[in-house]
Design a protein around this motif. Structure first.
Motif, PDB file in Angstrom:
ATOM      1  N   TYR A   1      84.307  20.300  11.990  1.00 47.04           N
ATOM      2  CA  TYR A   1      85.316  19.533  12.546  1.00 47.04           C
ATOM      3  C   TYR A   1      86.301  19.467  11.310  1.00 47.04           C
ATOM      4  O   TYR A   1      85.969  18.942  10.203  1.00 47.04           O
ATOM      5  CB  TYR A   1      84.928  18.140  13.264  1.00 47.04           C
ATOM      6  CG  TYR A   1      84.137  18.339  14.285  1.00 47.04           C
ATOM      7  CD1 TYR A   1      84.589  19.003  15.236  1.00 47.04           C
ATOM      8  CD2 TYR A   1      82.647  18.148  14.418  1.00 47.04           C
ATOM      9  CE1 TYR A   1      83.961  19.201  16.579  1.00 47.04           C
ATOM     10  CE2 TYR A   1      81.837  18.052  15.601  1.00 47.04           C
ATOM     11  CZ  TYR A   1      82.502  18.710  16.666  1.00 47.04           C
ATOM     12  OH  TYR A   1      81.487  18.937  17.923  1.00 47.04           O
ATOM     13  N   GLY A   2      87.526  19.587  11.735  1.00 47.91           N
ATOM     14  CA  GLY A   2      88.666  19.576  10.826  1.00 47.91           C
ATOM     15  C   GLY A   2      88.967  20.513   9.820  1.00 47.91           C
ATOM     16  O   GLY A   2      90.154  20.639   9.228  1.00 47.91           O
ATOM     17  N   GLN A   3      87.848  21.402   9.728  1.00 47.12           N
ATOM     18  CA  GLN A   3      88.337  22.779   9.105  1.00 47.12           C
ATOM     19  C   GLN A   3      89.146  23.777   9.568  1.00 47.12           C
ATOM     20  O   GLN A   3      89.249  23.963  11.023  1.00 47.12           O
ATOM     21  CB  GLN A   3      86.626  23.611   8.752  1.00 47.12           C
ATOM     22  CG  GLN A   3      86.081  22.579   7.781  1.00 47.12           C
ATOM     23  CD  GLN A   3      84.720  23.644   7.222  1.00 47.12           C
ATOM     24  OE1 GLN A   3      85.005  24.706   6.740  1.00 47.12           O
ATOM     25  NE2 GLN A   3      83.448  23.180   7.096  1.00 47.12           N
ATOM     26  N   VAL A   4      89.891  24.706   8.949  1.00 49.87           N
ATOM     27  CA  VAL A   4      90.588  25.399   9.391  1.00 49.87           C
ATOM     28  C   VAL A   4      90.113  27.013   9.313  1.00 49.87           C
ATOM     29  O   VAL A   4      89.664  27.169   8.022  1.00 49.87           O
ATOM     30  CB  VAL A   4      92.179  25.570   8.855  1.00 49.87           C
ATOM     31  CG1 VAL A   4      92.814  26.702   9.250  1.00 49.87           C
ATOM     32  CG2 VAL A   4      92.930  24.436   9.086  1.00 49.87           C
TER      33      VAL A   4
ATOM     34  N   MET B   1      88.969  25.379  19.075  1.00 56.29           N
ATOM     35  CA  MET B   1      90.226  25.363  18.789  1.00 56.29           C
ATOM     36  C   MET B   1      91.466  25.464  19.899  1.00 56.29           C
ATOM     37  O   MET B   1      91.078  25.986  20.861  1.00 56.29           O
ATOM     38  CB  MET B   1      90.450  26.695  17.858  1.00 56.29           C
ATOM     39  CG  MET B   1      89.435  26.592  16.777  1.00 56.29           C
ATOM     40  SD  MET B   1      89.611  28.318  15.834  1.00 56.29           S
ATOM     41  CE  MET B   1      88.437  28.271  14.677  1.00 56.29           C
TER      42      MET B   1
ATOM     43  N   GLU C   1      94.509  31.724  13.297  1.00 58.35           N
ATOM     44  CA  GLU C   1      93.816  30.530  12.206  1.00 58.35           C
ATOM     45  C   GLU C   1      93.937  29.041  12.932  1.00 58.35           C
ATOM     46  O   GLU C   1      95.429  28.785  13.293  1.00 58.35           O
ATOM     47  CB  GLU C   1      94.814  30.757  10.744  1.00 58.35           C
ATOM     48  CG  GLU C   1      94.139  29.904   9.870  1.00 58.35           C
ATOM     49  CD  GLU C   1      95.105  30.078   8.504  1.00 58.35           C
ATOM     50  OE1 GLU C   1      94.658  30.799   7.651  1.00 58.35           O
ATOM     51  OE2 GLU C   1      96.036  29.773   8.344  1.00 58.35           O
ATOM     52  N   ALA C   2      93.113  28.288  12.948  1.00 56.83           N
ATOM     53  CA  ALA C   2      93.430  27.224  13.545  1.00 56.83           C
ATOM     54  C   ALA C   2      92.250  26.182  13.216  1.00 56.83           C
ATOM     55  O   ALA C   2      91.291  26.388  12.574  1.00 56.83           O
ATOM     56  CB  ALA C   2      93.428  27.152  15.163  1.00 56.83           C
ATOM     57  N   GLU C   3      92.737  24.860  13.435  1.00 62.84           N
ATOM     58  CA  GLU C   3      91.588  23.917  13.171  1.00 62.84           C
ATOM     59  C   GLU C   3      90.722  23.726  14.007  1.00 62.84           C
ATOM     60  O   GLU C   3      90.884  23.692  15.385  1.00 62.84           O
ATOM     61  CB  GLU C   3      92.370  22.425  12.778  1.00 62.84           C
ATOM     62  CG  GLU C   3      91.447  21.373  12.383  1.00 62.84           C
ATOM     63  CD  GLU C   3      92.549  19.998  12.208  1.00 62.84           C
ATOM     64  OE1 GLU C   3      91.755  18.937  12.286  1.00 62.84           O
ATOM     65  OE2 GLU C   3      93.609  20.044  12.337  1.00 62.84           O
TER      66      GLU C   3
ATOM     67  N   ILE D   1      88.536  21.495  16.201  1.00 65.03           N
ATOM     68  CA  ILE D   1      88.611  20.161  17.090  1.00 65.03           C
ATOM     69  C   ILE D   1      87.478  19.551  17.901  1.00 65.03           C
ATOM     70  O   ILE D   1      86.545  20.522  18.236  1.00 65.03           O
ATOM     71  CB  ILE D   1      90.125  20.227  17.996  1.00 65.03           C
ATOM     72  CG1 ILE D   1      89.628  21.033  19.084  1.00 65.03           C
ATOM     73  CG2 ILE D   1      91.159  20.342  17.200  1.00 65.03           C
ATOM     74  CD1 ILE D   1      90.887  21.173  20.319  1.00 65.03           C
TER      75      ILE D   1
END
Length: 316
Positions: A276-279, A221, A201-203, A205
């Motif tokens: 962008y910016g979503q996890v 990510m 799970e990551a944002e 970028i």
């Protein structure tokens, strides 16, 4: 992915000696690090759930954050199969009523096994029963063995059940074995031991936008540097706003271009949208090939076309 479990009250997370609500009083506890919440861990949890039902008690997991190894060896980051939020999410899907998260700090590290039993299991939680794995150790110097825990339970008036190792075709299931499998790209074997595909799970970028130029726009990510997943190409699924999409992902240093820091780049099939910016959660289903360096952009694109076709086939 594990399915949510219906229960009469929310899954509760307790910390820092918080008092137990009445519905969790005198619980049966499963105790361990539970990194990955793999099938071996779930054998411990299932035993605790069975005992809790027979006693008419709540069932709780008792776990530690950060991972004790991170405290004792801070210069050697631990490859966490499930960082704390994901671990708690997976524990909430097992049928447990809640989790007790013990902050692993200098005070807890210094506490001897007898004091841990007296202060935490008896004084705070007032346990009705404790269930642990065969290899669980606790207390200063790891002085609390399964045998010690059984004897301490007798002294303090609660039974202890020790669960033997869970074997898969004769091989032991453990977090370290799963980490080793992922380090070799054996994601199918890891999924079998976990009971579900391993996921991160990551944002998302901003990257160098090179994928767009190649016809393969990717969600980029950065993963925890401790992640030792084998560099290569994978068939993956991606959860976006509750919907699961199929895709192909590259994890590595991009040797054709910059040979930079490891990064996960995921091309999501039949999807367009600003991420962008979503996890996002990315689950790894199959290893397709190692990371390679190509002599030309044309050769790279041809291989990406082949990777996408193989990923679609692997994902069905």
């Amino acid at each position: 992915m594990m399915q949510p479990v219906l229960r009469s009250h929310p899954f509760r997370v307790l910390r820092d000696q918080a008092p137990l609500p009445p519905e969790l009083a005198r619980p049966v506890v499963a105790i361990g690090n539970f990194d990955g919440v793999h099938r071996g861990h779930r054998a411990v949890i299932s035993t605790a759930l069975e005992q809790a039902r027979s006693l008419g008690r709540a069932a709780l997991a008792v776990t530690f954050e950060p991972h004790p190894r991170s405290f004792f060896r801070p210069a050697e980051p631990v490859f966490r199969l499930t960082p704390e939020p994901m671990k708690l999410a997976r524990l909430s899907q097992t049928g447990l009523d809640g989790a007790v998260v013990l902050g692993f700090d200098a005070d807890l590290a210094a506490k001897d096994a007898e004091s841990f039993v007296a202060d935490v299991l008896v004084g705070w939680l007032n346990v009705a029963m404790v269930v642990a794995g065969y290899d669980f150790h606790f207390g200063n110097g790891r002085g609390g063995s399964p045998i010690f825990l059984r004897e301490a339970g007798k002294r303090h008036g609660f039974p202890v059940e020790i669960v033997p190792p869970l074997l898969d075709e004769g091989a032991q299931i453990s977090s370290s074995v799963i980490r080793a499998a992922l380090a070799q790209g054996r994601v199918e074997q890891a999924a079998d031991m976990l009971g579900a595909p391993w996921m991160i799970e990551a944002e998302v970028i901003h990257g160098d936008k090179r994928g767009r130029e190649l016809g393969y726009p990717t969600a980029n990510m950065r993963l925890d540097p401790a992640v030792t997943l084998a560099h290569g190409i994978y068939a993956v699924s991606v959860e976006i706003d509750g919907a699961v999409h199929k895709g192909v992902a590259s994890f590595g240093r991009r040797p054709t271009f910059d040979d930079g820091a490891p990064r996960l780049e995921t091309f999501i099939f039949d999807y367009s949208g600003d991420l962008y910016g979503q996890v996002l959660r990315v689950a790894f289903h199959a290893f397709l090939r190692p990371e390679l360096k190509f002599d030309s952009i044309e050769a790279l694109i041809a291989q990406m076309n082949e990777d996408s076709a193989q990923a679609r086939a692997a994902l069905g």
